[in-house]
Design an enzyme around this catalytic site. Structure first.
Site, PDB file in Angstrom:
ATOM      1  N   MET A   1       8.137   4.570   5.833  1.00  0.00           N
ATOM      2  CA  MET A   1       8.329   3.201   5.353  1.00  0.00           C
ATOM      3  C   MET A   1       9.617   3.073   4.557  1.00  0.00           C
ATOM      4  SD  MET A   1       6.012   1.601   6.828  1.00  0.00           S
ATOM      5  CE  MET A   1       6.550   0.042   6.164  1.00  0.00           C
ATOM      6  N   GLU A   2       9.972   4.114   3.818  1.00  0.00           N
ATOM      7  CA  GLU A   2      11.217   4.083   3.052  1.00  0.00           C
ATOM      8  C   GLU A   2      12.429   4.036   3.986  1.00  0.00           C
ATOM      9  OE1 GLU A   2       8.027   5.134   0.382  1.00  0.00           O
ATOM     10  OE2 GLU A   2       8.517   5.840   2.390  1.00  0.00           O
TER      11      GLU A   2
ATOM     12  N   MET B   1       0.805  -1.226   0.000  1.00  0.00           N
ATOM     13  CA  MET B   1       0.000   0.000   0.000  1.00  0.00           C
ATOM     14  C   MET B   1       0.840   1.279   0.000  1.00  0.00           C
ATOM     15  SD  MET B   1      -2.830  -1.293  -0.315  1.00  0.00           S
ATOM     16  CE  MET B   1      -3.344  -2.974  -0.208  1.00  0.00           C
ATOM     17  N   CYS B   2       2.155   1.154  -0.127  1.00  0.00           N
ATOM     18  CA  CYS B   2       3.017   2.332  -0.199  1.00  0.00           C
ATOM     19  C   CYS B   2       2.935   2.968  -1.577  1.00  0.00           C
ATOM     20  CB  CYS B   2       4.474   1.956   0.077  1.00  0.00           C
ATOM     21  SG  CYS B   2       4.849   1.800   1.810  1.00  0.00           S
ATOM     22  N   HIS B   3       2.953   4.298  -1.573  1.00  0.00           N
ATOM     23  CA  HIS B   3       2.977   5.036  -2.836  1.00  0.00           C
ATOM     24  C   HIS B   3       4.405   5.074  -3.372  1.00  0.00           C
ATOM     25  CE1 HIS B   3      -0.633   6.543  -0.818  1.00  0.00           C
ATOM     26  NE2 HIS B   3      -1.094   6.779  -2.034  1.00  0.00           N
TER      27      HIS B   3
ATOM     28  N   ASP C   1      23.719 -11.237   5.167  1.00  0.00           N
ATOM     29  CA  ASP C   1      23.991 -12.038   3.977  1.00  0.00           C
ATOM     30  C   ASP C   1      25.485 -12.125   3.678  1.00  0.00           C
ATOM     31  OD1 ASP C   1      23.313 -13.481   1.529  1.00  0.00           O
ATOM     32  OD2 ASP C   1      23.909 -11.639   0.503  1.00  0.00           O
TER      33      ASP C   1
END
Length: 161
Positions: free
Chosen positions: A115-116, A75-77, A130
């Protein structure tokens, strides 16, 4: 009680309409960490990993992740980011070392970049894991959290803890 914005009247998922929101400068700072053993700490700080400069690769991964957050979080733009900065700080904790990660993301737009920033910080920690897992798989990632945000109609936020 505040209404959850990512659900429509039928209770189904939706992308929030931000077309009526005012454009402003938005800044978010997120943090994460990864706890590593002394061998990994030494290899990272001495630059002796055969895969290359762990922090340089992780930094690029974090920037790339911030730019692609809308590909990961449904749902992120998609946003035109104006800046992404990732910094590192080592802390020793008993027999282990904690790599503290800070991601600061900026834009000028109609929705925030929390969110970014969180995605960037997470991707950095995952990339370190990793690149170092051949030495030790018991590394611990987290906590990951929003430290602060500014801009937008909801105003500023500063984590108090």
């Amino acid at each position: 009680m505040e209404r959850l914005t990512h659900f429509n009247e039928q209770g189904r998922a939706k992308m929030v309409d931000i077309s009526a929101k005012e454009e402003s400068v938005r800044i978010a700072e997120a943090r994460s960490s990864i706890l590593v053993n002394e061998e990994i700490y030494r290899k990272i700080t001495e630059g002796s990993f055969k895969k290359g400069d762990v922090l340089a690769v992780a930094q690029v991964a974090g920037i790339m992740a911030a730019k692609k957050t809308s590909d990961w979080i449904p749902m992120c733009h998609p946003l035109a980011l104006t800046g992404v900065d990732i910094t590192f700080h080592w802390k020793q904790e008993h027999d282990a070392y904690s790599l503290e990660i800070t991601a600061i993301v900026k834009t000028k737009g109609t929705t925030g970049v929390e969110m970014e920033a969180l995605t960037a910080a997470s991707a950095v920690a995952l990339t370190v894991y990793d690149m170092c897992k051949a030495v030790d798989k018991s590394m611990v990632i987290g906590p990951t959290f929003l430290q602060s945000k500014s801009g937008g109609k909801n105003g500023d936020y500063q984590r108090s803890v």
